[in-house]
Design a protein around this motif. Structure first.
Motif, PDB file in Angstrom:
ATOM      1  N   LEU A  34       0.826  -1.212   0.000  1.00  0.00           N
ATOM      2  CA  LEU A  34       0.000   0.000   0.000  1.00  0.00           C
ATOM      3  C   LEU A  34       0.860   1.262   0.000  1.00  0.00           C
ATOM      4  N   LEU A  35       1.902   1.266   0.809  1.00  0.00           N
ATOM      5  CA  LEU A  35       2.768   2.439   0.878  1.00  0.00           C
ATOM      6  C   LEU A  35       3.517   2.634  -0.437  1.00  0.00           C
ATOM      7  N   TYR A  36       3.970   1.558  -1.033  1.00  0.00           N
ATOM      8  CA  TYR A  36       4.659   1.639  -2.324  1.00  0.00           C
ATOM      9  C   TYR A  36       3.745   2.224  -3.392  1.00  0.00           C
ATOM     10  N   LEU A  37       2.509   1.713  -3.462  1.00  0.00           N
ATOM     11  CA  LEU A  37       1.568   2.187  -4.476  1.00  0.00           C
ATOM     12  C   LEU A  37       1.201   3.654  -4.263  1.00  0.00           C
ATOM     13  N   SER A  38       1.045   4.054  -2.993  1.00  0.00           N
ATOM     14  CA  SER A  38       0.677   5.452  -2.718  1.00  0.00           C
ATOM     15  C   SER A  38       1.791   6.400  -3.143  1.00  0.00           C
ATOM     16  N   ARG A  39       3.047   5.952  -3.005  1.00  0.00           N
ATOM     17  CA  ARG A  39       4.175   6.799  -3.391  1.00  0.00           C
ATOM     18  C   ARG A  39       4.376   6.795  -4.906  1.00  0.00           C
ATOM     19  N   LYS A  40       4.279   5.620  -5.512  1.00  0.00           N
ATOM     20  CA  LYS A  40       4.516   5.528  -6.952  1.00  0.00           C
ATOM     21  C   LYS A  40       3.492   6.333  -7.743  1.00  0.00           C
ATOM     22  N   TYR A  41       2.229   6.234  -7.328  1.00  0.00           N
ATOM     23  CA  TYR A  41       1.178   6.887  -8.101  1.00  0.00           C
ATOM     24  C   TYR A  41       0.777   8.247  -7.541  1.00  0.00           C
ATOM     25  N   ASN A  42       1.573   8.730  -6.585  1.00  0.00           N
ATOM     26  CA  ASN A  42       1.354  10.082  -6.054  1.00  0.00           C
ATOM     27  C   ASN A  42      -0.119  10.312  -5.710  1.00  0.00           C
ATOM     28  N   THR A  43      -0.653   9.428  -4.895  1.00  0.00           N
ATOM     29  CA  THR A  43      -2.062   9.487  -4.529  1.00  0.00           C
ATOM     30  C   THR A  43      -2.353  10.753  -3.723  1.00  0.00           C
ATOM     31  N   PRO A  44      -3.633  11.145  -3.632  1.00  0.00           N
ATOM     32  CA  PRO A  44      -3.983  12.339  -2.847  1.00  0.00           C
ATOM     33  C   PRO A  44      -3.372  12.284  -1.444  1.00  0.00           C
ATOM     34  N   ASP A  45      -2.953  13.420  -0.965  1.00  0.00           N
ATOM     35  CA  ASP A  45      -2.154  13.509   0.262  1.00  0.00           C
ATOM     36  C   ASP A  45      -2.815  12.878   1.481  1.00  0.00           C
ATOM     37  N   HIS A  46      -4.158  12.876   1.529  1.00  0.00           N
ATOM     38  CA  HIS A  46      -4.824  12.384   2.739  1.00  0.00           C
ATOM     39  C   HIS A  46      -4.577  10.896   2.985  1.00  0.00           C
ATOM     40  N   TRP A  47      -4.266  10.116   1.922  1.00  0.00           N
ATOM     41  CA  TRP A  47      -4.061   8.678   2.116  1.00  0.00           C
ATOM     42  C   TRP A  47      -2.833   8.397   2.964  1.00  0.00           C
ATOM     43  N   TYR A  48      -1.736   9.091   2.676  1.00  0.00           N
ATOM     44  CA  TYR A  48      -0.492   8.941   3.458  1.00  0.00           C
ATOM     45  C   TYR A  48       0.159  10.320   3.519  1.00  0.00           C
ATOM     46  N   PRO A  49      -0.282  11.142   4.478  1.00  0.00           N
ATOM     47  CA  PRO A  49       0.007  12.588   4.479  1.00  0.00           C
ATOM     48  C   PRO A  49       1.492  12.930   4.417  1.00  0.00           C
ATOM     49  N   SER A  50       1.779  14.034   3.739  1.00  0.00           N
ATOM     50  CA  SER A  50       3.157  14.537   3.694  1.00  0.00           C
ATOM     51  C   SER A  50       3.536  15.197   5.020  1.00  0.00           C
ATOM     52  N   ASP A  51       2.542  15.676   5.769  1.00  0.00           N
ATOM     53  CA  ASP A  51       2.799  16.241   7.098  1.00  0.00           C
ATOM     54  C   ASP A  51       3.422  15.148   7.973  1.00  0.00           C
ATOM     55  N   ILE A  52       4.592  15.415   8.523  1.00  0.00           N
ATOM     56  CA  ILE A  52       5.359  14.385   9.204  1.00  0.00           C
ATOM     57  C   ILE A  52       4.636  13.799  10.419  1.00  0.00           C
ATOM     58  N   GLN A  53       3.873  14.622  11.141  1.00  0.00           N
ATOM     59  CA  GLN A  53       3.180  14.116  12.321  1.00  0.00           C
ATOM     60  C   GLN A  53       1.953  13.285  11.943  1.00  0.00           C
ATOM     61  N   LYS A  54       1.219  13.733  10.930  1.00  0.00           N
ATOM     62  CA  LYS A  54       0.071  12.948  10.475  1.00  0.00           C
ATOM     63  C   LYS A  54       0.537  11.616   9.891  1.00  0.00           C
ATOM     64  N   ARG A  55       1.634  11.648   9.150  1.00  0.00           N
ATOM     65  CA  ARG A  55       2.176  10.404   8.590  1.00  0.00           C
ATOM     66  C   ARG A  55       2.609   9.457   9.714  1.00  0.00           C
ATOM     67  N   ALA A  56       3.190  10.029  10.749  1.00  0.00           N
ATOM     68  CA  ALA A  56       3.606   9.213  11.893  1.00  0.00           C
ATOM     69  C   ALA A  56       2.398   8.576  12.575  1.00  0.00           C
TER      70      ALA A  56
END
Length: 205
Positions: A34-56
């Motif tokens: 899931l993480l690989y696919l979200s990064r490869k296809y640049n999915t909308p930010d809410h799926w795996y947020p770029s904000d470091i705390q939300k991602r954590a």
């Protein structure tokens, strides 16, 4: 084909599903996929947020999930449908009760620690954490264990996930799980039964 075949071993060294093959690149384990696919296809930010705390926070839930929700929820399906299908023998009701008690504890922690009074696990938008959680929690529902009943906060969260994903897609994705009881009528190859029955029984020890 069968996950224990030679061909499957070329995709996943563990010979387990899920496994991903993207060109010459192969990857196992659902969270990593899931993480690989979200990064490869640049999915909308809410799926795996770029904000470091939300991602954590997403990472925190995914780490907790494996030893809690995943450790209990799928076992309801094994106990009520799959193990009886492959062994020809139903498991004692005490086994299901034991699993449901463990799941109940996990659900209480899920509501109190992760969901709290938020719309979704990490806030106002759906993320991979919600997606991973709901797929696991629909498995007991498919075998007649409605874990959302008498848990209004959990039920409201499920409805929000359905709406965010889209109800048609949501039920399409869960169609096999919600109809899993129909598998009790299919004929299983005797050799496959002989191979899988002890493996399935070991899963519940």
């Amino acid at each position: 084909g069968p996950s224990n075949s030679e061909g499957a071993g070329k995709v996943s060294l563990l010979k387990k599903v899920p496994a991903l093959k993207d060109g010459d690149f192969t990857l196992a384990e659902c969270t990593a996929i899931l993480l690989y696919l979200s990064r490869k296809y640049n999915t909308p930010d809410h799926w795996y947020p770029s904000d470091i705390q939300k991602r954590a926070q997403v990472d925190e839930y995914l780490s907790w999930h494996h030893a809690n929700i995943r450790a209990n929820a799928p076992k309801t399906m094994w106990i009520k449908v799959l193990i009886p299908l492959f062994t020809g023998q139903p498991l004692p009701s005490e086994k299901l009760q034991e699993v449901m008690e463990g799941l109940s504890t996990s659900l209480k922690q899920f509501e109190e620690r992760f969901l709290q009074d938020k719309a979704f696990i990490i806030g106002n938008e759906i993320s991979l954490a919600d997606l991973v959680a709901i797929v696991e929690l629909m498995q007991p529902v498919g075998v007649g264990c409605d874990i959302f009943e008498d848990r209004p906060r959990l039920m409201e969260w499920r409805r929000r996930v359905e709406d965010a994903v889209g109800k048609e897609l949501f039920f399409q994705a869960h169609e096999m799980i919600l109809n899993i009881k129909e598998m009790s009528n299919i004929q299983i190859d005797p050799q496959l039964k002989e191979h899988l029955a002890p493996v399935l029984m070991k899963m519940l020890k």
